[in-house]
Design a protein around this motif. Sequence first.
Motif, PDB file in Angstrom:
ATOM      1  N   MET A  19     -14.643 -16.907  -1.522  1.00 49.24           N
ATOM      2  CA  MET A  19     -13.365 -16.323  -1.155  1.00 49.24           C
ATOM      3  C   MET A  19     -13.634 -15.235  -0.115  1.00 49.24           C
ATOM      4  O   MET A  19     -14.585 -14.485  -0.209  1.00 49.24           O
ATOM      5  CB  MET A  19     -12.657 -15.730  -2.375  1.00 49.24           C
ATOM      6  N   GLY A  20     -12.734 -15.132   0.844  1.00 52.72           N
ATOM      7  CA  GLY A  20     -12.863 -14.130   1.881  1.00 52.72           C
ATOM      8  C   GLY A  20     -11.588 -13.311   1.998  1.00 52.72           C
ATOM      9  O   GLY A  20     -10.617 -13.516   1.260  1.00 52.72           O
ATOM     10  N   VAL A  21     -11.593 -12.390   2.941  1.00 50.90           N
ATOM     11  CA  VAL A  21     -10.444 -11.519   3.171  1.00 50.90           C
ATOM     12  C   VAL A  21     -10.164 -11.492   4.669  1.00 50.90           C
ATOM     13  O   VAL A  21     -11.071 -11.280   5.477  1.00 50.90           O
ATOM     14  CB  VAL A  21     -10.706 -10.085   2.661  1.00 50.90           C
ATOM     15  N   MET A  22      -8.922 -11.720   5.025  1.00 51.09           N
ATOM     16  CA  MET A  22      -8.480 -11.536   6.406  1.00 51.09           C
ATOM     17  C   MET A  22      -7.839 -10.152   6.472  1.00 51.09           C
ATOM     18  O   MET A  22      -7.029  -9.801   5.611  1.00 51.09           O
ATOM     19  CB  MET A  22      -7.463 -12.609   6.802  1.00 51.09           C
ATOM     20  N   VAL A  23      -8.195  -9.359   7.481  1.00 51.34           N
ATOM     21  CA  VAL A  23      -7.694  -7.997   7.616  1.00 51.34           C
ATOM     22  C   VAL A  23      -7.010  -7.862   8.965  1.00 51.34           C
ATOM     23  O   VAL A  23      -7.573  -8.242   9.995  1.00 51.34           O
ATOM     24  CB  VAL A  23      -8.834  -6.966   7.501  1.00 51.34           C
ATOM     25  N   PHE A  24      -5.793  -7.336   8.925  1.00 50.19           N
ATOM     26  CA  PHE A  24      -5.020  -7.106  10.140  1.00 50.19           C
ATOM     27  C   PHE A  24      -4.628  -5.636  10.173  1.00 50.19           C
ATOM     28  O   PHE A  24      -4.167  -5.096   9.176  1.00 50.19           O
ATOM     29  CB  PHE A  24      -3.747  -7.965  10.153  1.00 50.19           C
ATOM     30  N   THR A  25      -4.824  -4.996  11.311  1.00 51.90           N
ATOM     31  CA  THR A  25      -4.457  -3.592  11.456  1.00 51.90           C
ATOM     32  C   THR A  25      -3.688  -3.418  12.753  1.00 51.90           C
ATOM     33  O   THR A  25      -3.776  -4.237  13.666  1.00 51.90           O
ATOM     34  CB  THR A  25      -5.692  -2.677  11.477  1.00 51.90           C
ATOM     35  N   GLY A  26      -2.933  -2.355  12.819  1.00 53.42           N
ATOM     36  CA  GLY A  26      -2.186  -2.067  14.037  1.00 53.42           C
ATOM     37  C   GLY A  26      -1.406  -0.782  13.913  1.00 53.42           C
ATOM     38  O   GLY A  26      -1.526  -0.059  12.921  1.00 53.42           O
ATOM     39  N   ASN A  27      -0.601  -0.524  14.930  1.00 52.27           N
ATOM     40  CA  ASN A  27       0.238   0.675  14.972  1.00 52.27           C
ATOM     41  C   ASN A  27       1.700   0.271  14.890  1.00 52.27           C
ATOM     42  O   ASN A  27       2.102  -0.721  15.490  1.00 52.27           O
ATOM     43  CB  ASN A  27       0.018   1.439  16.279  1.00 52.27           C
ATOM     44  N   THR A  28       2.465   1.064  14.151  1.00 50.95           N
ATOM     45  CA  THR A  28       3.909   0.863  14.092  1.00 50.95           C
ATOM     46  C   THR A  28       4.566   2.095  13.497  1.00 50.95           C
ATOM     47  O   THR A  28       3.974   2.781  12.662  1.00 50.95           O
ATOM     48  CB  THR A  28       4.290  -0.385  13.267  1.00 50.95           C
ATOM     49  N   MET A  29       5.756   2.390  13.946  1.00 50.78           N
ATOM     50  CA  MET A  29       6.602   3.438  13.380  1.00 50.78           C
ATOM     51  C   MET A  29       5.901   4.786  13.281  1.00 50.78           C
ATOM     52  O   MET A  29       6.086   5.532  12.322  1.00 50.78           O
ATOM     53  CB  MET A  29       7.142   2.998  12.016  1.00 50.78           C
ATOM     54  N   GLY A  30       5.066   5.102  14.265  1.00 49.42           N
ATOM     55  CA  GLY A  30       4.398   6.390  14.284  1.00 49.42           C
ATOM     56  C   GLY A  30       3.215   6.506  13.351  1.00 49.42           C
ATOM     57  O   GLY A  30       2.730   7.604  13.087  1.00 49.42           O
ATOM     58  N   THR A  31       2.751   5.390  12.833  1.00 48.83           N
ATOM     59  CA  THR A  31       1.613   5.408  11.921  1.00 48.83           C
ATOM     60  C   THR A  31       0.822   4.119  12.097  1.00 48.83           C
ATOM     61  O   THR A  31       1.015   3.397  13.078  1.00 48.83           O
ATOM     62  CB  THR A  31       2.089   5.603  10.457  1.00 48.83           C
ATOM     63  N   THR A  32      -0.063   3.828  11.188  1.00 48.39           N
ATOM     64  CA  THR A  32      -0.858   2.605  11.257  1.00 48.39           C
ATOM     65  C   THR A  32      -0.599   1.757  10.019  1.00 48.39           C
ATOM     66  O   THR A  32      -0.048   2.238   9.024  1.00 48.39           O
ATOM     67  CB  THR A  32      -2.364   2.927  11.333  1.00 48.39           C
ATOM     68  N   TYR A  33      -0.989   0.503  10.106  1.00 49.49           N
ATOM     69  CA  TYR A  33      -0.873  -0.377   8.948  1.00 49.49           C
ATOM     70  C   TYR A  33      -2.147  -1.201   8.797  1.00 49.49           C
ATOM     71  O   TYR A  33      -2.891  -1.406   9.765  1.00 49.49           O
ATOM     72  CB  TYR A  33       0.346  -1.306   9.042  1.00 49.49           C
ATOM     73  N   THR A  34      -2.385  -1.640   7.581  1.00 49.34           N
ATOM     74  CA  THR A  34      -3.469  -2.569   7.270  1.00 49.34           C
ATOM     75  C   THR A  34      -2.913  -3.600   6.306  1.00 49.34           C
ATOM     76  O   THR A  34      -2.284  -3.252   5.302  1.00 49.34           O
ATOM     77  CB  THR A  34      -4.664  -1.844   6.604  1.00 49.34           C
ATOM     78  N   VAL A  35      -3.115  -4.861   6.643  1.00 49.63           N
ATOM     79  CA  VAL A  35      -2.713  -5.958   5.777  1.00 49.63           C
ATOM     80  C   VAL A  35      -3.974  -6.737   5.439  1.00 49.63           C
ATOM     81  O   VAL A  35      -4.723  -7.135   6.333  1.00 49.63           O
ATOM     82  CB  VAL A  35      -1.693  -6.897   6.478  1.00 49.63           C
ATOM     83  N   LYS A  36      -4.226  -6.934   4.157  1.00 52.45           N
ATOM     84  CA  LYS A  36      -5.386  -7.706   3.701  1.00 52.45           C
ATOM     85  C   LYS A  36      -4.885  -8.914   2.937  1.00 52.45           C
ATOM     86  O   LYS A  36      -4.043  -8.788   2.047  1.00 52.45           O
ATOM     87  CB  LYS A  36      -6.282  -6.855   2.801  1.00 52.45           C
ATOM     88  N   ILE A  37      -5.425 -10.067   3.300  1.00 47.22           N
ATOM     89  CA  ILE A  37      -5.010 -11.319   2.663  1.00 47.22           C
ATOM     90  C   ILE A  37      -6.257 -12.019   2.134  1.00 47.22           C
ATOM     91  O   ILE A  37      -7.203 -12.275   2.895  1.00 47.22           O
ATOM     92  CB  ILE A  37      -4.267 -12.233   3.658  1.00 47.22           C
ATOM     93  N   ALA A  38      -6.257 -12.328   0.854  1.00 48.05           N
ATOM     94  CA  ALA A  38      -7.361 -13.082   0.261  1.00 48.05           C
ATOM     95  C   ALA A  38      -7.206 -14.546   0.659  1.00 48.05           C
ATOM     96  O   ALA A  38      -6.115 -15.120   0.562  1.00 48.05           O
ATOM     97  CB  ALA A  38      -7.344 -12.932  -1.258  1.00 48.05           C
ATOM     98  N   VAL A  39      -8.287 -15.132   1.138  1.00 44.39           N
ATOM     99  CA  VAL A  39      -8.270 -16.540   1.544  1.00 44.39           C
ATOM    100  C   VAL A  39      -9.404 -17.267   0.832  1.00 44.39           C
ATOM    101  O   VAL A  39     -10.441 -16.689   0.509  1.00 44.39           O
ATOM    102  CB  VAL A  39      -8.395 -16.681   3.077  1.00 44.39           C
ATOM    103  N   THR A  40      -9.205 -18.553   0.607  1.00 42.73           N
ATOM    104  CA  THR A  40     -10.201 -19.341  -0.120  1.00 42.73           C
ATOM    105  C   THR A  40     -11.265 -19.935   0.785  1.00 42.73           C
ATOM    106  O   THR A  40     -12.324 -20.316   0.330  1.00 42.73           O
ATOM    107  CB  THR A  40      -9.521 -20.475  -0.908  1.00 42.73           C
ATOM    108  N   ASP A  41     -10.960 -20.049   2.080  1.00 46.48           N
ATOM    109  CA  ASP A  41     -11.971 -20.554   3.013  1.00 46.48           C
ATOM    110  C   ASP A  41     -11.784 -19.882   4.370  1.00 46.48           C
ATOM    111  O   ASP A  41     -10.932 -19.020   4.530  1.00 46.48           O
ATOM    112  CB  ASP A  41     -11.891 -22.079   3.128  1.00 46.48           C
ATOM    113  N   ASP A  42     -12.576 -20.255   5.322  1.00 49.32           N
ATOM    114  CA  ASP A  42     -12.545 -19.639   6.653  1.00 49.32           C
ATOM    115  C   ASP A  42     -11.250 -20.019   7.367  1.00 49.32           C
ATOM    116  O   ASP A  42     -11.021 -21.184   7.670  1.00 49.32           O
ATOM    117  CB  ASP A  42     -13.758 -20.093   7.455  1.00 49.32           C
ATOM    118  N   LYS A  43     -10.408 -19.040   7.602  1.00 47.36           N
ATOM    119  CA  LYS A  43      -9.102 -19.278   8.236  1.00 47.36           C
ATOM    120  C   LYS A  43      -9.022 -18.566   9.588  1.00 47.36           C
ATOM    121  O   LYS A  43      -7.964 -18.129  10.000  1.00 47.36           O
ATOM    122  CB  LYS A  43      -7.961 -18.768   7.338  1.00 47.36           C
TER     123      LYS A  43
END
Length: 150
Positions: free
Chosen positions: A1-25
């Motif tokens: 199992m792996g994790v896809m991580v997305f980060t960026g800027n929005t609304m005067g702050t930052t965000y991080t989204v982590k998604i657990a994935v079962t294979d290489d996506k």
Amino acid sequence: MGVMVFTGNTMGTTYTVKIAVTDDKNEEAAPLSQIIQDSLDDINQKMSTYRPDSELSRFNQHTDSSPFPVSPEMIDVFTMARQVSDESEGAFDVTVGPLVDAWGFGPKNNRDQTPTDEELHTLRQRIGYQKIKIDIATCSLSKSAPDIQC
């Protein structure tokens, strides 16, 4: 199992989204990253008080009691806000924008001193979630007083 991580800027702050994935996506990362950013940009364009062209800012600038057309998402947010305000007996109130600004926490963050009791008393006259009418049928909001702001 792996994790896809997305980060960026929005609304005067930052965000991080982590998604657990079962294979290489990795091939799905770029489109998913764009979907996340587009969704956050859409929310910002509708709900930001820091963007003068946002839907919420334009509603705040609307200075009469005529219905102001808004998006279905804005109707949903105001409907939920009304429910929370009712259930909290007004402890939550979307119309506190003038008080937020007076204390220097809003988009007009140019306050060097504490507001006076007189200023606060005057501003409180402009507060009250009941002063906004939500019309689901016409997808519009209206104010009972022109200086109501969220």
